[in-house]
Motif scaffolding. Structure first.
Motif, PDB file in Angstrom:
ATOM      1  N   VAL A  69       0.821  -1.214   0.000  1.00  0.00           N
ATOM      2  CA  VAL A  69       0.000   0.000   0.000  1.00  0.00           C
ATOM      3  C   VAL A  69       0.851   1.258   0.000  1.00  0.00           C
ATOM      4  N   CYS A  70       2.091   1.146   0.421  1.00  0.00           N
ATOM      5  CA  CYS A  70       2.961   2.324   0.473  1.00  0.00           C
ATOM      6  C   CYS A  70       3.068   3.008  -0.878  1.00  0.00           C
ATOM      7  N   ARG A  71       2.997   2.236  -1.951  1.00  0.00           N
ATOM      8  CA  ARG A  71       3.144   2.841  -3.274  1.00  0.00           C
ATOM      9  C   ARG A  71       1.974   3.751  -3.633  1.00  0.00           C
ATOM     10  N   GLU A  72       0.845   3.556  -2.952  1.00  0.00           N
ATOM     11  CA  GLU A  72      -0.329   4.378  -3.239  1.00  0.00           C
ATOM     12  C   GLU A  72      -0.194   5.794  -2.677  1.00  0.00           C
ATOM     13  N   VAL A  73       0.649   5.964  -1.677  1.00  0.00           N
ATOM     14  CA  VAL A  73       0.816   7.279  -1.040  1.00  0.00           C
ATOM     15  C   VAL A  73       2.297   7.596  -0.851  1.00  0.00           C
ATOM     16  N   CYS A  74       3.107   7.204  -1.806  1.00  0.00           N
ATOM     17  CA  CYS A  74       4.559   7.368  -1.687  1.00  0.00           C
ATOM     18  C   CYS A  74       4.958   8.823  -1.916  1.00  0.00           C
ATOM     19  N   TYR A  75       5.620   9.415  -0.919  1.00  0.00           N
ATOM     20  CA  TYR A  75       6.038  10.811  -1.035  1.00  0.00           C
ATOM     21  C   TYR A  75       7.032  10.999  -2.165  1.00  0.00           C
ATOM     22  N   ALA A  76       7.781   9.938  -2.512  1.00  0.00           N
ATOM     23  CA  ALA A  76       8.791  10.038  -3.561  1.00  0.00           C
ATOM     24  C   ALA A  76       8.189   9.933  -4.959  1.00  0.00           C
ATOM     25  N   ARG A  77       6.870   9.880  -5.028  1.00  0.00           N
ATOM     26  CA  ARG A  77       6.180   9.936  -6.325  1.00  0.00           C
ATOM     27  C   ARG A  77       5.342  11.213  -6.390  1.00  0.00           C
ATOM     28  N   HIS A  78       5.844  12.235  -5.718  1.00  0.00           N
ATOM     29  CA  HIS A  78       5.095  13.480  -5.590  1.00  0.00           C
ATOM     30  C   HIS A  78       6.072  14.646  -5.469  1.00  0.00           C
ATOM     31  N   GLY A  79       5.620  15.814  -5.849  1.00  0.00           N
ATOM     32  CA  GLY A  79       6.358  17.046  -5.589  1.00  0.00           C
ATOM     33  C   GLY A  79       7.718  17.118  -6.240  1.00  0.00           C
ATOM     34  N   THR A  80       8.718  17.531  -5.460  1.00  0.00           N
ATOM     35  CA  THR A  80      10.054  17.790  -6.014  1.00  0.00           C
ATOM     36  C   THR A  80      10.696  16.539  -6.602  1.00  0.00           C
ATOM     37  N   TYR A  81      10.286  15.358  -6.154  1.00  0.00           N
ATOM     38  CA  TYR A  81      10.854  14.127  -6.705  1.00  0.00           C
ATOM     39  C   TYR A  81      10.530  13.978  -8.192  1.00  0.00           C
ATOM     40  N   LEU A  82       9.488  14.652  -8.651  1.00  0.00           N
ATOM     41  CA  LEU A  82       9.078  14.561 -10.052  1.00  0.00           C
ATOM     42  C   LEU A  82       9.687  15.663 -10.910  1.00  0.00           C
ATOM     43  N   TRP A  83      10.421  16.577 -10.309  1.00  0.00           N
ATOM     44  CA  TRP A  83      11.080  17.613 -11.100  1.00  0.00           C
ATOM     45  C   TRP A  83      12.077  16.943 -12.047  1.00  0.00           C
ATOM     46  N   PRO A  84      12.139  17.374 -13.293  1.00  0.00           N
ATOM     47  CA  PRO A  84      13.021  16.715 -14.269  1.00  0.00           C
ATOM     48  C   PRO A  84      14.470  16.576 -13.817  1.00  0.00           C
ATOM     49  N   VAL A  85      15.032  17.615 -13.193  1.00  0.00           N
ATOM     50  CA  VAL A  85      16.435  17.544 -12.786  1.00  0.00           C
ATOM     51  C   VAL A  85      16.632  16.520 -11.668  1.00  0.00           C
ATOM     52  N   VAL A  86      15.674  16.429 -10.752  1.00  0.00           N
ATOM     53  CA  VAL A  86      15.762  15.465  -9.655  1.00  0.00           C
ATOM     54  C   VAL A  86      15.583  14.045 -10.188  1.00  0.00           C
ATOM     55  N   ARG A  87      14.571  13.863 -11.013  1.00  0.00           N
ATOM     56  CA  ARG A  87      14.304  12.537 -11.572  1.00  0.00           C
ATOM     57  C   ARG A  87      15.483  12.049 -12.410  1.00  0.00           C
ATOM     58  N   ALA A  88      16.095  12.970 -13.168  1.00  0.00           N
ATOM     59  CA  ALA A  88      17.251  12.603 -13.989  1.00  0.00           C
ATOM     60  C   ALA A  88      18.411  12.113 -13.125  1.00  0.00           C
ATOM     61  N   LYS A  89      18.628  12.761 -11.975  1.00  0.00           N
ATOM     62  CA  LYS A  89      19.697  12.340 -11.069  1.00  0.00           C
ATOM     63  C   LYS A  89      19.418  10.955 -10.506  1.00  0.00           C
ATOM     64  N   HIS A  90      18.172  10.711 -10.105  1.00  0.00           N
ATOM     65  CA  HIS A  90      17.824   9.398  -9.564  1.00  0.00           C
ATOM     66  C   HIS A  90      17.949   8.308 -10.633  1.00  0.00           C
ATOM     67  N   HIS A  91      17.529   8.634 -11.854  1.00  0.00           N
ATOM     68  CA  HIS A  91      17.676   7.677 -12.947  1.00  0.00           C
ATOM     69  C   HIS A  91      19.144   7.386 -13.223  1.00  0.00           C
ATOM     70  N   ALA A  92      19.989   8.412 -13.164  1.00  0.00           N
ATOM     71  CA  ALA A  92      21.422   8.215 -13.396  1.00  0.00           C
ATOM     72  C   ALA A  92      22.024   7.303 -12.332  1.00  0.00           C
ATOM     73  N   ASN A  93      21.602   7.478 -11.084  1.00  0.00           N
ATOM     74  CA  ASN A  93      22.080   6.593 -10.015  1.00  0.00           C
ATOM     75  C   ASN A  93      21.731   5.139 -10.321  1.00  0.00           C
ATOM     76  N   LEU A  94      20.473   4.911 -10.700  1.00  0.00           N
ATOM     77  CA  LEU A  94      20.027   3.551 -10.971  1.00  0.00           C
ATOM     78  C   LEU A  94      20.739   2.971 -12.188  1.00  0.00           C
ATOM     79  N   GLN A  95      20.902   3.760 -13.228  1.00  0.00           N
ATOM     80  CA  GLN A  95      21.586   3.265 -14.422  1.00  0.00           C
ATOM     81  C   GLN A  95      23.020   2.850 -14.108  1.00  0.00           C
ATOM     82  N   PHE A  96      23.700   3.610 -13.275  1.00  0.00           N
ATOM     83  CA  PHE A  96      25.070   3.277 -12.886  1.00  0.00           C
ATOM     84  C   PHE A  96      25.083   1.919 -12.186  1.00  0.00           C
TER      85      PHE A  96
END
Length: 248
Positions: free
Chosen positions: A32-59
């Motif tokens: 159920v956590c995914r239904e109200v996940c703070y990391a799927r909201h707000g600043t986490y969705l900003w393109p620059v932030v999301r790009a950094k998180h994606h880069a971490n995962l890709q590495f």
């Protein structure tokens, strides 16, 4: 995090798609956590932030040994000495190999303290609990598909509607400092984020209560399906006997 002397390493939350088209799930035991996940909201969705998180995962996905060496190099800096690193404010230990890499990092950077929240209970039971690094603390989080694996001896965190409900339940809030999740009493209350549509979904429940409701409903549906299948007489039994047949 810096105000409490902690640093943070993070990944994109839950399921998504990398810029190269690959799909991922960094939270395989999310419930159920995914239904109200703070990391799927707000600043986490900003393109620059999301790009950094994606880069971490890709590495991590493309060169885990190289990522491990890079992390060891960064954590050798004097500023991390005696400090704390929170592993994931979004995402989780999505594979055995990734978790094992973090454990090797911890054992080589003994002057740094590490902590995390995780819903990967079975993975930690197998890979961490038998021989945990001395500089690593963790808390298991309710709201995932492995909630039923938790026991009274575990340090656990549950998300509550507010501070008043944490106090009423006799749990201890970590709101004053996130480090209380691993340094304070082992029943850790986390007040829900004050995001209006998330609070409406929560409906005054704790994550553990909401997940238990979902699990019970899923079990009921599964049981009903099994009963429906097994209660149907086989086609062979329903067929009328052949006419004119003789016994030899």
């Amino acid at each position: 995090m810096r105000s409490i002397g902690a640093w943070n390493w993070t990944l994109p939350a839950w399921a998504g798609r990398l810029p190269d088209g690959r799909t991922y799930n960094t939270c395989p035991s999310a419930g159920v956590c995914r239904e109200v996940c703070y990391a799927r909201h707000g600043t986490y969705l900003w393109p620059v932030v999301r790009a950094k998180h994606h880069a971490n995962l890709q590495f991590v996905l493309d060169d885990l040994p190289g990522w491990e060496q890079a992390m060891l190099g960064e954590l050798a800096a004097a500023r991390f000495g005696g400090g704390w690193v929170r592993i994931h404010d979004s995402g989780d230990f999505f594979s055995d190999e990734y978790l094992a890499s973090w454990l090797r990092i911890m054992r080589q950077r003994t002057g740094v303290n590490f902590y995390c929240y995780t819903r990967e209970i079975c993975r930690f039971r197998a890979l961490v609990e038998p021989d945990p690094p001395a500089n690593f603390l963790w808390v298991y989080s309710y709201g995932g598909t492995q909630d039923t694996e938790l026991t009274a001896s575990d340090r656990v965190a549950d998300v509550f509607p507010d501070e008043a409900s944490i106090e009423a339940a006799g749990w201890s809030s970590q709101d004053a400092s996130d480090l209380l999740a691993v340094l304070g009493p082992k029943l850790v209350g986390v007040p829900a984020n004050r995001i209006p549509h998330f609070l409406r979904r929560l409906q005054g429940r704790r994550f553990s209560e909401w997940q238990a409701e979902v699990d019970a409903e899923r079990h009921t549906r599964h049981t009903a399906r099994v009963q429906a299948i097994t209660s149907v007489r086989s086609a062979r039994l329903r067929m009328p006997p052949e006419t004119g047949s003789k016994v030899a």
